[in-house]
Design an enzyme around this catalytic site. Structure first.
Site, PDB file in Angstrom:
ATOM      1  N   PHE A 135      26.783  36.827  -0.788  1.00  0.00           N
ATOM      2  CA  PHE A 135      27.356  38.097  -0.354  1.00  0.00           C
ATOM      3  C   PHE A 135      26.997  39.241  -1.314  1.00  0.00           C
ATOM      4  O   PHE A 135      26.634  40.332  -0.884  1.00  0.00           O
ATOM      5  CB  PHE A 135      28.875  37.990  -0.267  1.00  0.00           C
ATOM      6  N   GLU A 138      42.606  25.955   5.773  1.00  0.00           N
ATOM      7  CA  GLU A 138      41.690  25.964   6.929  1.00  0.00           C
ATOM      8  C   GLU A 138      41.216  24.550   7.259  1.00  0.00           C
ATOM      9  O   GLU A 138      41.212  24.145   8.426  1.00  0.00           O
ATOM     10  CB  GLU A 138      40.490  26.863   6.638  1.00  0.00           C
TER      11      GLU A 138
HETATM   12  C1  LIG Z   1      34.729  27.230   2.062  1.00  0.00           C
HETATM   13  C2  LIG Z   1      34.871  28.659   1.653  1.00  0.00           C
HETATM   14  C3  LIG Z   1      35.601  29.536   2.432  1.00  0.00           C
HETATM   15  C4  LIG Z   1      35.738  30.863   2.074  1.00  0.00           C
HETATM   16  N1  LIG Z   1      36.447  31.700   2.877  1.00  0.00           N
HETATM   17  C5  LIG Z   1      36.534  32.994   2.561  1.00  0.00           C
HETATM   18  C6  LIG Z   1      37.208  33.901   3.429  1.00  0.00           C
HETATM   19  O1  LIG Z   1      37.723  33.515   4.482  1.00  0.00           O
HETATM   20  N2  LIG Z   1      37.255  35.211   3.078  1.00  0.00           N
HETATM   21  C7  LIG Z   1      36.670  35.658   1.921  1.00  0.00           C
HETATM   22  O2  LIG Z   1      36.717  36.857   1.645  1.00  0.00           O
HETATM   23  N3  LIG Z   1      36.037  34.835   1.072  1.00  0.00           N
HETATM   24  C8  LIG Z   1      35.951  33.517   1.376  1.00  0.00           C
HETATM   25  N4  LIG Z   1      35.294  32.674   0.514  1.00  0.00           N
HETATM   26  C9  LIG Z   1      34.776  33.175  -0.754  1.00  0.00           C
HETATM   27  C10 LIG Z   1      33.437  33.890  -0.589  1.00  0.00           C
HETATM   28  O3  LIG Z   1      32.581  33.158   0.237  1.00  0.00           O
HETATM   29  C11 LIG Z   1      32.833  34.106  -1.968  1.00  0.00           C
HETATM   30  O4  LIG Z   1      33.739  34.870  -2.717  1.00  0.00           O
HETATM   31  C12 LIG Z   1      31.492  34.818  -1.886  1.00  0.00           C
HETATM   32  O5  LIG Z   1      30.561  34.017  -1.209  1.00  0.00           O
HETATM   33  C13 LIG Z   1      30.981  35.143  -3.270  1.00  0.00           C
HETATM   34  O6  LIG Z   1      29.753  35.775  -3.144  1.00  0.00           O
HETATM   35  P1  LIG Z   1      28.655  35.650  -4.303  1.00  0.00           P
HETATM   36  O7  LIG Z   1      27.482  36.435  -3.849  1.00  0.00           O
HETATM   37  O8  LIG Z   1      29.269  35.974  -5.609  1.00  0.00           O
HETATM   38  O9  LIG Z   1      28.300  34.101  -4.368  1.00  0.00           O
HETATM   39  P2  LIG Z   1      27.692  33.159  -3.248  1.00  0.00           P
HETATM   40  O10 LIG Z   1      27.944  33.696  -1.905  1.00  0.00           O
HETATM   41  O11 LIG Z   1      28.174  31.796  -3.584  1.00  0.00           O
HETATM   42  O12 LIG Z   1      26.123  33.237  -3.501  1.00  0.00           O
HETATM   43  C14 LIG Z   1      25.516  32.758  -4.656  1.00  0.00           C
HETATM   44  C15 LIG Z   1      24.045  32.546  -4.352  1.00  0.00           C
HETATM   45  O13 LIG Z   1      23.363  32.313  -5.573  1.00  0.00           O
HETATM   46  C16 LIG Z   1      22.463  31.240  -5.420  1.00  0.00           C
HETATM   47  N5  LIG Z   1      22.290  30.667  -6.769  1.00  0.00           N
HETATM   48  C17 LIG Z   1      23.220  30.059  -7.517  1.00  0.00           C
HETATM   49  N6  LIG Z   1      22.731  29.750  -8.710  1.00  0.00           N
HETATM   50  C18 LIG Z   1      21.442  30.173  -8.723  1.00  0.00           C
HETATM   51  C19 LIG Z   1      20.413  30.140  -9.694  1.00  0.00           C
HETATM   52  N7  LIG Z   1      20.619  29.617 -10.899  1.00  0.00           N
HETATM   53  N8  LIG Z   1      19.204  30.654  -9.364  1.00  0.00           N
HETATM   54  C20 LIG Z   1      18.989  31.182  -8.124  1.00  0.00           C
HETATM   55  N9  LIG Z   1      19.944  31.253  -7.186  1.00  0.00           N
HETATM   56  C21 LIG Z   1      21.149  30.755  -7.482  1.00  0.00           C
HETATM   57  C22 LIG Z   1      23.133  30.329  -4.431  1.00  0.00           C
HETATM   58  O14 LIG Z   1      22.190  29.496  -3.764  1.00  0.00           O
HETATM   59  C23 LIG Z   1      23.786  31.330  -3.485  1.00  0.00           C
HETATM   60  O15 LIG Z   1      22.943  31.678  -2.416  1.00  0.00           O
HETATM   61  C24 LIG Z   1      35.143  31.331   0.866  1.00  0.00           C
HETATM   62  C25 LIG Z   1      34.418  30.451   0.074  1.00  0.00           C
HETATM   63  C26 LIG Z   1      34.269  29.135   0.461  1.00  0.00           C
HETATM   64  C27 LIG Z   1      33.478  28.200  -0.407  1.00  0.00           C
END
Ligand SMILES: Cc1cc2nc3c(=O)[nH]c(=O)nc-3n(C[C@H](O)[C@H](O)[C@H](O)COP(=O)(O)OP(=O)(O)OC[C@H]3O[C@@H](n4cnc5c(N)ncnc54)[C@H](O)[C@@H]3O)c2cc1C
Length: 455
Positions: free
Chosen positions: A27, A184
């Site tokens: 995200f 959920e």
């Molecule tokens: C089951 C579940 C249900 C959820 N439900 C909700 C909800 O209903 N509402 C809500 O607001 N939030 C929800 N969340 C939380 C939300 O999805 C996260 O807060 C959000 O995805 C965080 O975004 P991010 O970009 O920080 O990390 P992420 O979306 O986890 O993305 C991280 C990305 O980095 C990549 N990555 C990781 N390490 C490396 C590396 N070393 N090198 C290269 N790439 C790497 C991964 O492959 C991934 O694509 C939920 C989470 C989960 C697990």
């Protein structure tokens, strides 16, 4: 270390564009890339997967409502219209902050002028990493498929036992952790067990099927106001989920879990408790809190490194009231966009703007037409909350085709209660050993076949 040259500006003409490297296409990272798309910067997005996962709907893949392809989309496709954004599939394993280089797992250093680290988080087992094998968590598509395999195989084994012997051991699904994901999952399993599958599995006694949600704290959905927790607990009970609060899990083994010094049989145990920020955060030489989230400046930059931003689940920042901003989708998207805008401000010699989180509310669904939602001063539960939840999630999904596909699948599931994604794939024997301690050929070895029964 070889430092890559291919990311320099030559491909976009001798334009001296600033090089922005984004680690992670979740995200936060993806929203940063979208803000920078078409701007006068040269962007490289690097992710270890070649797709973006819509995590809020992972539990629907785990419970056989949706297929993985309906909630994941290739990063290249999402960003194909942006000529200044390249996508690389690879894992970043470290940083050389002095030389301004992100180190890829093939040993190549990727130079940057600006770095946005958005590698997200994983579930944490609080020092008991070996539990992951017996109680998988839900964070990736692979996790969702593993959970789906376990849930479906537990039903298949019970059906086989019941058909061949006339009865089966009670089925028990244990969900550990009463946050939004646990709620959920428990609600969705109850929907499958009590409604969707009961016609297809003709021998299972569904009265012998228990779903328990274990929560260590005094109430579930602790991040939400108390009345929302109570409503959610009531709705779970209506679905047939037993909610046990003040119940810390002390140990987990194949086929059982230990709660308050007592071992309880559990055909499937699932982990939905606690998160740990990506360990790549520790390579940034910055201050982190217990779960590994990196403390950042009000503009989301790393202290002492204004050219490095840490965003999403990995970063720790407080709102104007001094409360920590939760690790959720909306803050991650807003942080990604804010970091990208500050980079553009720098390139235009404008002053940076501090990150301000706009909280538009929170919600959790609890199965078919049940949900809780808090939007501003209002809170809703039941049908209306579920409708808002469905609407918001459809609109948040990436791409029109995915929205249509998921909408169609929901309508179909709603009216037919059918679960279309019910395949059990992979090595079933290995999985049966995992769930029951025995290979599938050994399960019910003493069972009489219907023919023997008649003799
Ligand atoms: C089951 C579940 C249900 C959820 N439900 C909700 C909800 O209903 N509402 C809500 O607001 N939030 C929800 N969340 C939380 C939300 O999805 C996260 O807060 C959000 O995805 C965080 O975004 P991010 O970009 O920080 O990390 P992420 O979306 O986890 O993305 C991280 C990305 O980095 C990549 N990555 C990781 N390490 C490396 C590396 N070393 N090198 C290269 N790439 C790497 C991964 O492959 C991934 O694509 C939920 C989470 C989960 C697990």
């Amino acid at each position: 270390m070889i430092v890559a040259d291919m990311l320099n500006a030559e491909k976009h003409g001798k334009n001296n564009f600033k090089r922005v490297v984004i680690v992670g296409g979740g995200f936060a990272g993806l929203n940063a890339a979208k803000v920078l798309a078409g701007q006068s910067v040269s962007v490289t997005l690097i992710d270890r997967k070649n797709f973006h996962t819509f995590q809020p709907l992972l539990y629907q893949v785990a419970t056989a409502v949706l297929s993985p392809g309906q909630i994941a989309q290739p990063l290249r496709r999402i960003l194909y219209k942006a000529p200044n954004v390249k996508v690389i599939m690879g894992e970043i394993v470290g940083f050389d902050l002095k030389r301004k280089v992100a180190i890829c797992n093939n040993g190549v250093g990727i130079p940057y002028d600006y770095l946005i680290v958005a590698a997200g988080a994983r579930h944490a087992y609080f020092g008991h990493d070996k539990w992951e094998f017996d109680a998988p968590g839900l964070k990736t598509i692979e996790d969702a498929l593993e959970i789906r395999r376990r849930i479906l195989l537990a039903f298949e084994l019970a059906e086989r036992e019941a058909c061949l012997t006339g009865k089966h051991q009670p089925l028990h699904f244990a969900v550990i952790g009463g946050g939004p994901t646990g709620v959920e999952l428990a609600g969705a399993i109850a929907n499958i067990a009590k409604r969707s599958l009961s016609k297809d599995f003709k021998c299972i006694d569904f009265n012998e099927c228990r779903i328990t949600l274990y929560e260590g704290a005094t109430r579930i959905l602790g991040i939400y106001p108390e009345r929302i927790s109570h409503k959610a607990q009531k709705q779970l009970s209506e679905l047939g989920v037993e909610v046990q609060t003040n119940s810390f899990v002390m140990d987990i083994e194949p086929g059982r879990i230990k709660i308050k010094n007592k071992w309880i049989p559990a055909n499937v145990s699932l982990w939905a408790s606690g998160i740990e920020a990506s360990r790549i955060g520790r390579k940034l030489d910055a201050k982190t809190e217990g779960s590994g989230r990196v403390f950042v400046e009000p503009d989301l930059s790393l202290p002492g490194h204004p050219e490095v931003f840490v965003v999403g689940d990995m970063s720790l920042i407080k709102n104007a009231e001094g409360q920590t901003i939760p690790a959720l989708g909306a803050p991650a998207m807003q942080e990604g966009r804010s970091a990208a805008r500050n980079i553009l401000r720098d390139t235009r010699n404008q002053k940076r703007i501090n990150f301000l989180y706009k909280d538009r509310g929170s919600m959790a669904t609890i199965g078919r037409h049940r949900a809780v939602a808090e939007i501003g001063k209002w809170y809703f539960s039941g049908y209306f909350a579920w409708f808002i939840w469905a609407l918001v999630h459809i609109f948040m999904l990436m791409g029109f085709r995915h929205r249509v596909a998921v909408f169609y699948e929901w309508i179909w599931t709603y009216f037919t209660r059918e679960r279309s994604a019910r395949l059990i794939t992979g090595n079933i024997d290995e999985l049966a050993i995992q769930l029951t301690g025995k290979a599938i050929s050994e399960n019910n070895r003493n069972a009489k076949s219907p023919a023997k029964k008649e003799n």
